[in-house]
Design a protein around this motif. Structure first.
Motif, PDB file in Angstrom:
ATOM      1  N   ALA A  26       5.777  13.266   4.401  1.00 58.55           N
ATOM      2  CA  ALA A  26       5.521  13.414   3.009  1.00 58.55           C
ATOM      3  C   ALA A  26       6.601  12.556   2.094  1.00 58.55           C
ATOM      4  O   ALA A  26       6.377  12.059   1.216  1.00 58.55           O
ATOM      5  CB  ALA A  26       5.900  14.894   2.559  1.00 58.55           C
ATOM      6  N   ALA A  27       7.843  12.553   2.807  1.00 59.56           N
ATOM      7  CA  ALA A  27       8.800  11.488   2.261  1.00 59.56           C
ATOM      8  C   ALA A  27       8.415  10.246   2.376  1.00 59.56           C
ATOM      9  O   ALA A  27       8.634   9.325   1.584  1.00 59.56           O
ATOM     10  CB  ALA A  27      10.295  11.822   2.907  1.00 59.56           C
ATOM     11  N   PHE A  28       7.741   9.662   3.231  1.00 55.07           N
ATOM     12  CA  PHE A  28       7.325   8.318   3.392  1.00 55.07           C
ATOM     13  C   PHE A  28       6.301   8.046   2.466  1.00 55.07           C
ATOM     14  O   PHE A  28       6.221   6.874   1.680  1.00 55.07           O
ATOM     15  CB  PHE A  28       6.788   7.789   4.773  1.00 55.07           C
ATOM     16  CG  PHE A  28       6.027   6.455   4.976  1.00 55.07           C
ATOM     17  CD1 PHE A  28       6.866   5.514   4.915  1.00 55.07           C
ATOM     18  CD2 PHE A  28       4.754   6.581   4.955  1.00 55.07           C
ATOM     19  CE1 PHE A  28       6.397   4.158   5.127  1.00 55.07           C
ATOM     20  CE2 PHE A  28       4.034   5.262   4.872  1.00 55.07           C
ATOM     21  CZ  PHE A  28       5.225   4.010   5.114  1.00 55.07           C
ATOM     22  N   LEU A  29       5.488   8.953   2.297  1.00 57.03           N
ATOM     23  CA  LEU A  29       4.228   8.555   1.186  1.00 57.03           C
ATOM     24  C   LEU A  29       4.931   8.510  -0.251  1.00 57.03           C
ATOM     25  O   LEU A  29       4.387   7.934  -1.032  1.00 57.03           O
ATOM     26  CB  LEU A  29       3.358   9.681   1.169  1.00 57.03           C
ATOM     27  CG  LEU A  29       2.265   9.690   2.436  1.00 57.03           C
ATOM     28  CD1 LEU A  29       1.316  10.922   2.511  1.00 57.03           C
ATOM     29  CD2 LEU A  29       1.765   8.328   2.920  1.00 57.03           C
ATOM     30  N   ALA A  30       6.168   9.377  -0.557  1.00 55.96           N
ATOM     31  CA  ALA A  30       6.537   9.244  -1.586  1.00 55.96           C
ATOM     32  C   ALA A  30       7.424   8.175  -2.002  1.00 55.96           C
ATOM     33  O   ALA A  30       7.518   7.540  -3.185  1.00 55.96           O
ATOM     34  CB  ALA A  30       7.744  10.753  -1.886  1.00 55.96           C
ATOM     35  N   ASP A  31       8.406   7.743  -0.900  1.00 54.22           N
ATOM     36  CA  ASP A  31       9.260   6.754  -1.389  1.00 54.22           C
ATOM     37  C   ASP A  31       9.509   5.542  -0.432  1.00 54.22           C
ATOM     38  O   ASP A  31      10.135   4.521  -0.403  1.00 54.22           O
ATOM     39  CB  ASP A  31      10.572   7.085  -1.482  1.00 54.22           C
ATOM     40  CG  ASP A  31      11.299   8.040  -0.447  1.00 54.22           C
ATOM     41  OD1 ASP A  31      10.862   7.663   0.523  1.00 54.22           O
ATOM     42  OD2 ASP A  31      12.095   8.653  -0.652  1.00 54.22           O
ATOM     43  N   GLY A  32       8.552   5.647   0.736  1.00 51.64           N
ATOM     44  CA  GLY A  32       8.466   4.428   1.714  1.00 51.64           C
ATOM     45  C   GLY A  32       9.828   4.704   2.692  1.00 51.64           C
ATOM     46  O   GLY A  32       9.684   3.755   3.702  1.00 51.64           O
ATOM     47  N   ARG A  47       3.763   1.868   8.318  1.00 49.32           N
ATOM     48  CA  ARG A  47       4.159   0.974   7.383  1.00 49.32           C
ATOM     49  C   ARG A  47       2.836  -0.128   7.245  1.00 49.32           C
ATOM     50  O   ARG A  47       2.438  -0.614   6.280  1.00 49.32           O
ATOM     51  CB  ARG A  47       5.306   0.214   7.625  1.00 49.32           C
ATOM     52  CG  ARG A  47       6.580   0.978   7.605  1.00 49.32           C
ATOM     53  CD  ARG A  47       7.836   0.001   7.767  1.00 49.32           C
ATOM     54  NE  ARG A  47       9.071   0.778   7.895  1.00 49.32           N
ATOM     55  CZ  ARG A  47       9.730   1.302   9.121  1.00 49.32           C
ATOM     56  NH1 ARG A  47       9.460   0.809   9.969  1.00 49.32           N
ATOM     57  NH2 ARG A  47      11.011   1.942   8.639  1.00 49.32           N
ATOM     58  N   ARG A  48       2.138  -0.338   8.389  1.00 50.88           N
ATOM     59  CA  ARG A  48       1.171  -1.099   8.537  1.00 50.88           C
ATOM     60  C   ARG A  48      -0.076  -0.328   7.547  1.00 50.88           C
ATOM     61  O   ARG A  48      -0.695  -0.904   6.968  1.00 50.88           O
ATOM     62  CB  ARG A  48       0.598  -1.255   9.918  1.00 50.88           C
ATOM     63  CG  ARG A  48       1.425  -2.360  10.743  1.00 50.88           C
ATOM     64  CD  ARG A  48       0.786  -2.889  11.975  1.00 50.88           C
ATOM     65  NE  ARG A  48       0.446  -1.844  12.908  1.00 50.88           N
ATOM     66  CZ  ARG A  48       1.459  -1.413  13.839  1.00 50.88           C
ATOM     67  NH1 ARG A  48       2.608  -1.902  14.098  1.00 50.88           N
ATOM     68  NH2 ARG A  48       0.930  -0.232  14.540  1.00 50.88           N
ATOM     69  N   SER A  49      -0.258   0.907   7.880  1.00 54.53           N
ATOM     70  CA  SER A  49      -1.198   1.675   7.147  1.00 54.53           C
ATOM     71  C   SER A  49      -0.933   1.502   5.536  1.00 54.53           C
ATOM     72  O   SER A  49      -1.855   1.453   4.984  1.00 54.53           O
ATOM     73  CB  SER A  49      -1.035   3.060   7.574  1.00 54.53           C
ATOM     74  OG  SER A  49      -1.565   3.220   9.191  1.00 54.53           O
ATOM     75  N   ALA A  50       0.173   1.698   5.335  1.00 56.75           N
ATOM     76  CA  ALA A  50       0.711   1.719   3.864  1.00 56.75           C
ATOM     77  C   ALA A  50       0.267   0.297   3.272  1.00 56.75           C
ATOM     78  O   ALA A  50      -0.239   0.119   2.348  1.00 56.75           O
ATOM     79  CB  ALA A  50       1.923   2.049   3.674  1.00 56.75           C
ATOM     80  N   ASP A  51       0.723  -0.746   4.064  1.00 55.52           N
ATOM     81  CA  ASP A  51       0.440  -2.117   3.649  1.00 55.52           C
ATOM     82  C   ASP A  51      -1.122  -2.375   3.445  1.00 55.52           C
ATOM     83  O   ASP A  51      -1.481  -3.076   2.677  1.00 55.52           O
ATOM     84  CB  ASP A  51       0.851  -3.184   4.447  1.00 55.52           C
ATOM     85  CG  ASP A  51       2.536  -3.168   4.837  1.00 55.52           C
ATOM     86  OD1 ASP A  51       3.138  -2.709   3.661  1.00 55.52           O
ATOM     87  OD2 ASP A  51       3.192  -3.775   5.258  1.00 55.52           O
ATOM     88  N   ALA A  52      -2.011  -1.761   4.209  1.00 57.50           N
ATOM     89  CA  ALA A  52      -3.271  -1.934   3.878  1.00 57.50           C
ATOM     90  C   ALA A  52      -4.045  -1.128   3.293  1.00 57.50           C
ATOM     91  O   ALA A  52      -5.206  -1.097   3.203  1.00 57.50           O
ATOM     92  CB  ALA A  52      -3.690  -1.664   5.549  1.00 57.50           C
ATOM     93  N   HIS A  53      -3.101  -0.070   2.597  1.00 58.13           N
ATOM     94  CA  HIS A  53      -3.869   0.946   1.770  1.00 58.13           C
ATOM     95  C   HIS A  53      -4.571   1.855   2.297  1.00 58.13           C
ATOM     96  O   HIS A  53      -5.686   2.334   1.650  1.00 58.13           O
ATOM     97  CB  HIS A  53      -4.515   0.033   0.546  1.00 58.13           C
ATOM     98  CG  HIS A  53      -3.654  -0.785  -0.291  1.00 58.13           C
ATOM     99  ND1 HIS A  53      -2.434  -0.415  -0.965  1.00 58.13           N
ATOM    100  CD2 HIS A  53      -3.934  -2.329  -0.206  1.00 58.13           C
ATOM    101  CE1 HIS A  53      -1.980  -1.672  -1.249  1.00 58.13           C
ATOM    102  NE2 HIS A  53      -2.690  -2.658  -1.031  1.00 58.13           N
TER     103      HIS A  53
END
Length: 438
Positions: A26-32, A47-53
């Motif tokens: 949850a913290a990662f989704l909020a502020d990385g 991080r790869r998942s977030a970068d790829a949306h």
């Protein structure tokens, strides 16, 4: 030392582990930010998942319908390994608690087998044949992360990027062509918390190795393979025997593999030495020593290889021709014979680098761009870093680090913030000579 690919150490409380990792997610989704106890392999995957949306909620896409799937998987190399998967993992797949899944290098599920009740439960998150479970589309998960990291891995509960998958745990191992090393896909075991035990990871690894061994006699038409990407001394595999070639011999075999019609002595000399004056005896001596190593593989008049040679360079080019940037990146192990100064090799190396970079820039996939930028040959590739910045949303917390790197590289190359990439920087990035360290 704790195995970083295992989800939990012995004696760990799965309930408490789920709770703490879910808070970290949850913290990662909020502020990385990523905090312990998240494993590094999981943090990198988030991080790869977030970068790829990748979606943090919802079902993954289904890319292959029934008709396309049937034709595709019947011709897939892993179809021949299904008896091995079923023999070694079939009892787990029918025990009412697990699923056996096999995917291709793009993460598309080709087979999903197990108890009907478990399969129906998994269908709610589209864990079904034809669905795309690579990290770009499904976020962190065992088969997708095994493909991205090219390593067997467990993913436990809340370590999954997508919340809808967090009630499951899974263990997966990548599968390779045993002779060429080409990535073929992954085998996966999915179930509850018990899949996070050490034996499940060992089981899927052993199953993957058994399947690769089973594939060896299944394709008798190609029995000479050459690995020359990312290594100065190429590896030649001929009739099951592995032979590490010296640097000059690596250049010769690579060039002859690219010219199956053969080369005259003069042509080969120019590709190896350029326009320098070389005594003909120099090349003949090299070829004589090479013939002592490879025997009848090397013919003369003209100089040529007597049998087809499959190279890792071919695998990358085939993926690029098919428009599969991810497959090309998975197959690309580094520049072709990176220390070679032979003009013919340099041209091949530069051309492949140009095609790789063009594919990545064209795809505009932050995950692919980031992976390239983290390699020794991409860490100071300014154009890639700039493309990564442009591909990320302006408010994304993942944008700050590549933006800082872009500013640093521009300063190192003597460029203004709005200037174009210098010709020297572009040429060096394309040819991958050793970069300066900043």
């Amino acid at each position: 030392m704790v195995n970083p690919w295992l989800a939990m150490e012995a004696g760990a409380d799965p309930v408490e582990r789920t709770r703490t990792v879910r808070r970290a997610h949850a913290a990662f989704l909020a502020d990385g930010t990523v905090t312990p106890p998240v494993r590094r392999v999981v943090a990198d995957s988030w991080r790869r998942s977030a970068d790829a949306h990748a979606a943090a909620d919802g079902a993954v896409p289904i890319e292959l319908d029934e008709a396309a799937l049937s034709a595709y998987r019947d011709g897939h190399p892993l179809a021949r390994a299904m008896p091995v998967f079923r023999e070694l993992l079939g009892s787990f797949a029918q025990d009412g608690a697990h699923l056996l899944a096999v995917c291709d290098p793009q993460g598309r599920l080709l087979w999903v087998e197990g108890h009907p009740g478990v399969r129906r439960s998994a269908e709610r998150m589209n864990f079904v044949v034809g669905a795309r479970w690579d990290e770009r589309h499904a976020g962190t998960n065992a088969p997708g992360t095994a493909l991205a990291a090219d390593h067997a891995v467990q993913i436990f509960a809340a370590e999954h990027y997508n919340r809808q998958v967090q009630r499951w745990s899974c263990a997966a191992a990548p599968l390779h062509d045993p002779r060429t090393g080409r990535l073929l896909g992954a085998v996966d075991l999915t179930g509850g918390d018990h899949v996070a035990s050490p034996h499940s990871l060992a089981l899927v690894q052993a199953t993957a190795r058994a399947a690769e061994s089973h594939l060896t006699p299944g394709v008798p038409d190609v029995d000479v393979c050459l690995a020359a990407l990312g290594r100065d001394e190429a590896l030649l595999v001929m009739d099951g025997e592995r032979l590490r070639l010296g640097r000059r011999h690596s250049e010769i075999i690579t060039l002859l593999a690219r010219h199956p019609e053969g080369l005259t002595g003069d042509q080969l000399s120019v590709l190896l030495y350029g326009e320098r004056e070389m005594r003909p005896v120099t090349l003949r001596a090299e070829l004589s020593r090479l013939r002592q190593l490879v025997g009848t593989l090397l013919h003369s008049r003209p100089y040529r290889l007597s049998r087809p040679v499959e190279t890792d360079l071919d695998a990358v080019e085939e993926a690029l021709a098919a428009g599969e940037a991810r497959s090309a990146l998975n197959a690309y192990r580094g520049p072709l014979l990176p220390s070679s100064e032979a003009p013919g090799v340099q041209r091949l190396r530069s051309a492949l680098a140009d095609r790789m970079r063009s594919a990545l820039l064209g795809a505009r996939d932050p995950g692919l761009l980031r992976e390239w930028s983290r390699t020794p040959w991409g860490e100071d590739d300014l154009e890639i870093w700039e493309a990564l910045v442009d591909a990320l949303p302006e408010l994304s917390p993942a944008r700050s680090a590549p933006l800082a790197t872009t500013h640093r590289l521009r300063a190192a190359y003597g460029l203004t913030s709005g200037g174009a990439v210098g010709a020297a920087a572009t040429a060096r990035a394309a040819t991958f000579t050793q970069p300066p360290r900043f």
